[in-house]
Design an enzyme around this catalytic site. Structure first.
Site, PDB file in Angstrom:
ATOM      1  N   GLY A   1      32.768  45.431  42.908  1.00 15.24           N
ATOM      2  CA  GLY A   1      33.866  45.377  43.876  1.00 15.24           C
ATOM      3  C   GLY A   1      34.456  43.639  43.911  1.00 15.24           C
TER       4      GLY A   1
ATOM      5  CD  GLU B   1      35.538  48.428  42.024  1.00  9.07           C
ATOM      6  OE1 GLU B   1      34.438  48.482  43.300  1.00  9.07           O
ATOM      7  OE2 GLU B   1      36.593  49.932  41.289  1.00  9.07           O
TER       8      GLU B   1
ATOM      9  CD  GLU C   1      30.552  48.599  40.270  1.00  6.93           C
ATOM     10  OE1 GLU C   1      30.361  48.405  39.087  1.00  6.93           O
ATOM     11  OE2 GLU C   1      30.826  48.239  41.041  1.00  6.93           O
TER      12      GLU C   1
ATOM     13  CB  ALA D   1      29.541  46.122  48.335  1.00  8.18           C
TER      14      ALA D   1
END
Ligand SMILES: NC(=O)c1ccc[n+]([C@@H]2O[C@H](COP(=O)([O-])OP(=O)(O)OC[C@H]3O[C@@H](n4cnc5c(N)ncnc54)[C@H](O)[C@@H]3O)[C@@H](O)[C@H]2O)c1
Length: 696
Positions: free
Chosen positions: A103, A106, A126, A62
């Site tokens: 992210g 991901e 995270e 992010a």
């Protein structure tokens, strides 16, 4: 540039993530990826798609600049982008270099294939912010590498190196030019008509009985994670990846993610993350301030602190010289350093070659004539103004112009120390914490005349030696120890009033402190506190009240671990505190003589009195400008004093309790026994009446 670039060399579309510094998946970049996919899908010449990162990363996850802004959630969000990637009718290949985190990983897991450059680090970290991967990571990673390994990766949050990645994470390791490798890989996928490998369609693998595996994991992780909220939720999500269809698993993950984001613990951890970044900013010392080059470092004094500080610098590759007045002291100091490194080598956490390299950076001297050309001197001699004066007068005489002169004093007036030189702008406090090679906190004590250039330099230096620098103004105890004094004072009174030392320690440890105050001071040395109490009582007899029992412990020569007896007793070779009936009796006698009616004290009272003592003094420190911001105080306590990360530091914690409630309790204490030790901080009262917060 904060988006994605699109190019089609031949028959493969290349979408380049370009959002420096680490290709954070901000809104513009997400839009760019979605647009690139659309173009590639529409272009009949394109047979495959490569996602690759520009600059220093595939993607760090992010974009933290978007945290808490509407852009973070703006469409397309990351989950939507990943779904598009996975749904693509043409093979999508993630080409990873350096970093694929959060992210970023991901996104790569949504691709049909993943290749990586050697040395790339892959992680779902995270958990370190009290949350879990919320863009499908908890459902796709177990499908890629199996439930057990996925759980381990997400609960630890630690990166794995591409060359050691568990099978299924990376399809191919590509040394050399990554883009060329990616194009070749893409063409191979097309030529061989390989299927679009979608993790969502794969089965989660797990050896053995699933119910037993998850029950055992849940128990172990609950123990290890104490009050940290994310790990048990990650276990549940991985179990869901096995037990639920993919889309139901995604929904499950989303619910848990949202619960965690809203939890106080996760807010505290995110606060700490941003607080650490904020601490390096000094409002009147802009980023553009020039810094001095620091290459050669001198440390005066090879005692406990000097040795630890020397190791911190040697670990970071600085050349350094240690100065003492006597050869024996130098020999002893160096031997301790060698022993400390040796122990780390024996544990297999440092190679002999690395130890030798670090020892090789260290030289010693007995002469001030040998140190004049160093860039930085850190004084760590006895805590005595007379000795500091001698040292600083000498340093002023021998050091080259522009050298930074630092003191590691814990309690002495840095302005006075600076006045012993004709260059007070170059003098600064560098207050390390023991053991200095381990503890992350570095209080940077700004004297009245310390120059901006010197401050900017030592702030940068703190990072180079892997410390968290926090600026403090000059006062007795600076930020950390000044607050600690009030915390300790309450712990002494709690015991006089009826709690056993072990009960105080246990209540605070159960609340989350790394150690209780008595075990901590037995470790640091009870004589240090004794010395401070004597001085403070002489300076302000009206408010500097302490019960007599703790002095009596010291009068017996019980200084803690170093004398095998303190508030607790210790068996030979052990650091485990053992309650001592002799001390229980000493306390009871002292309390009786003082006419104190002893009573049962609740854990709640122990915690409130101890923690609010920190908060109240912290508020004074903030009000006086000794700390630049409330979050700096939080960082001091999180990195230097074992305050629980999931509570965010004392000031953040007070904010979560609510300042009116904190004030009300402190006012109640003020009316109680030894209430003169409690004076509500004016800033606390002001903020409480205005529904304010310390961390606005
Ligand atoms: N011990 C801690 O936990 C701690 C933490 C932070 C800061 N400090 C501060 O660090 C400083 C050093 O503390 P310490 O615990 O390392 O003490 P220490 O007694 O272990 O070491 C002091 C060393 O300084 C040497 N020394 C004394 N006078 C000297 C001189 N004139 N020139 C050169 N060397 C001289 C001594 O030989 C000794 O080796 C003090 O100012 C202390 O307040 C200590």
């Amino acid at each position: 540039m904060s988006g994605a670039e699109y190019a089609v060399p031949g028959d493969v579309a290349v979408i380049t993530l370009n959002n420096p510094p680490v290709n954070g998946l901000g809104h513009a970049l997400r839009q760019g990826i979605a647009a690139g996919l659309e173009r590639a899908t529409a272009d009949t010449n394109v047979r495959a798609i490569v996602l690759i990162g520009a600059g220093n990363a595939f993607s760090g996850g992010a974009d933290i600049r978007e945290f808490n802004t509407p852009a973070a959630m703006a469409s397309p969000n990351l989950r939507e982008v990943i779904a598009e990637v996975e749904r693509s009718s043409k093979p999508v290949i993630a080409a990873i270099h350096k970093v694929a985190m959060g992210g970023g990983l991901e996104l790569a897991l949504g691709c049909h294939y993943r290749i990586a450059a050697p040395g790339s680090q892959l992680a779902l970290p995270e958990v370190k912010l009290g949350i879990l991967p919320g863009a499908g990571g908890t459902q796709r990673l177990p499908r890629a590498i199996g439930a057990a390994k996925a759980l381990e990766m997400m609960v630890s949050g630690n990166p794995v190196l591409a060359e050691r990645a568990p099978a299924g994470l990376i399809d191919e390791l590509v040394p050399g030019d990554l883009l060329q490798g990616a194009l070749a890989f893409a063409r191979k996928v097309v030529a061989e008509k390989r299927p679009l490998r979608k993790l969502r369609d794969e089965q989660v693998t797990l050896e053995g009985d699933a119910a037993t595996f998850f029950a055992t994991a849940a128990q172990r992780i609950a123990q290890e994670s104490r009050a940290f909220p994310a790990p048990p939720n990650i276990v549940d999500c991985v179990a869901a990846s096995l037990n639920l269809p993919f889309d139901a698993g995604l929904k499950f993950e989303r619910e848990r993610y949202e619960q965690l984001v809203a939890s106080t613990e996760s807010k505290a951890m995110r606060h700490a993350f941003f607080a650490e970044r904020a601490a390096s900013k000094i409002p009147d010392v802009p980023d553009s301030t020039p810094t001095r080059t620091i290459k050669r470092v001198v440390i005066i004094g090879a005692g406990t602190m000097g040795g630890g500080i020397a190791m911190a610098f040697a670990n970071a590759g600085f050349e350094l010289t240690v100065l003492e007045l006597k050869q024996e002291a130098l020999d002893r100091g160096l031997e301790t350093i060698r022993k400390n490194y040796g122990a780390t080598v024996a544990k297999g956490r440092l190679s002999q070659a690395d130890m030798d390299r670090r020892m090789g950076l260290l030289s010693t001297t007995l002469s001030y004539d040998a140190i004049g050309d160093a860039d930085l001197v850190i004084e760590a001699v006895f805590e005595d103004m007379g000795v500091k004066e001698q040292v600083f007068r000498k340093l002023d005489a021998v050091m080259k112009p522009g050298a930074i002169l630092a003191t590691n004093t814990s309690t002495l007036d840095v302005n006075r120390i600076a006045s012993f030189t004709a260059r007070s702008g170059d003098v600064v406090g560098l207050h390390f914490f023991s053991p200095a090679n381990v503890m992350r906190l570095l209080e940077i004590v700004r004297g009245a005349k310390t120059s901006g250039e010197v401050l900017a330099t030592v702030m940068t230096l703190a990072k180079a030696i892997k410390k968290v620098g926090v600026v403090a103004g000059v006062c007795d105890g600076f930020i950390g120890n000044r607050m600690l004094e009030e915390y300790l004072r309450q712990s002494y009174f709690l015991v006089e009033e009826g709690a056993a030392p072990r009960e105080v320690d246990k209540a605070l440890q159960d609340w989350g402190m790394a150690m209780g105050p008595f075990a901590m001071m037995d470790m640091a040395g009870q004589d240090i506190g004794w010395h401070i109490r004597k001085r403070r009582r002489a300076e302000d007899p009206e408010h500097q009240v302490y019960p007599v029992w703790i002095d009596r412990v010291c009068e017996l020569g019980r200084f803690g671990q170093k004398t095998a007896k303190g508030v607790y007793k210790y068996e030979a070779g052990s650091r485990a505190p053992i309650p001592d009936p002799e001390i229980d009796k000493l306390i009871a006698d002292a309390a009786r003589e003082a006419g104190v009616h002893r009573r049962q004290i609740s854990n709640e009272e122990i915690v409130e009195r101890s923690v609010y003592a920190l908060v109240n003094e912290g508020a004074k420190i903030l009000d006086e400008g000794i700390a630049l911001r409330a979050s700096d105080i939080d960082i001091v306590y999180l990195t230097g004093y074992g305050f629980p990360l999931y509570r965010g530091g004392p000031m953040f914690y007070a904010d979560t309790v609510g300042l009116p409630k904190v004030l009300e309790v402190i006012e109640r204490f003020q009316k109680g026994y030894q209430g003169r030790a409690w004076k509500p901080a004016p800033l606390l009262a002001k903020l409480a009446s205005a529904a304010g917060r310390f961390n606005a």
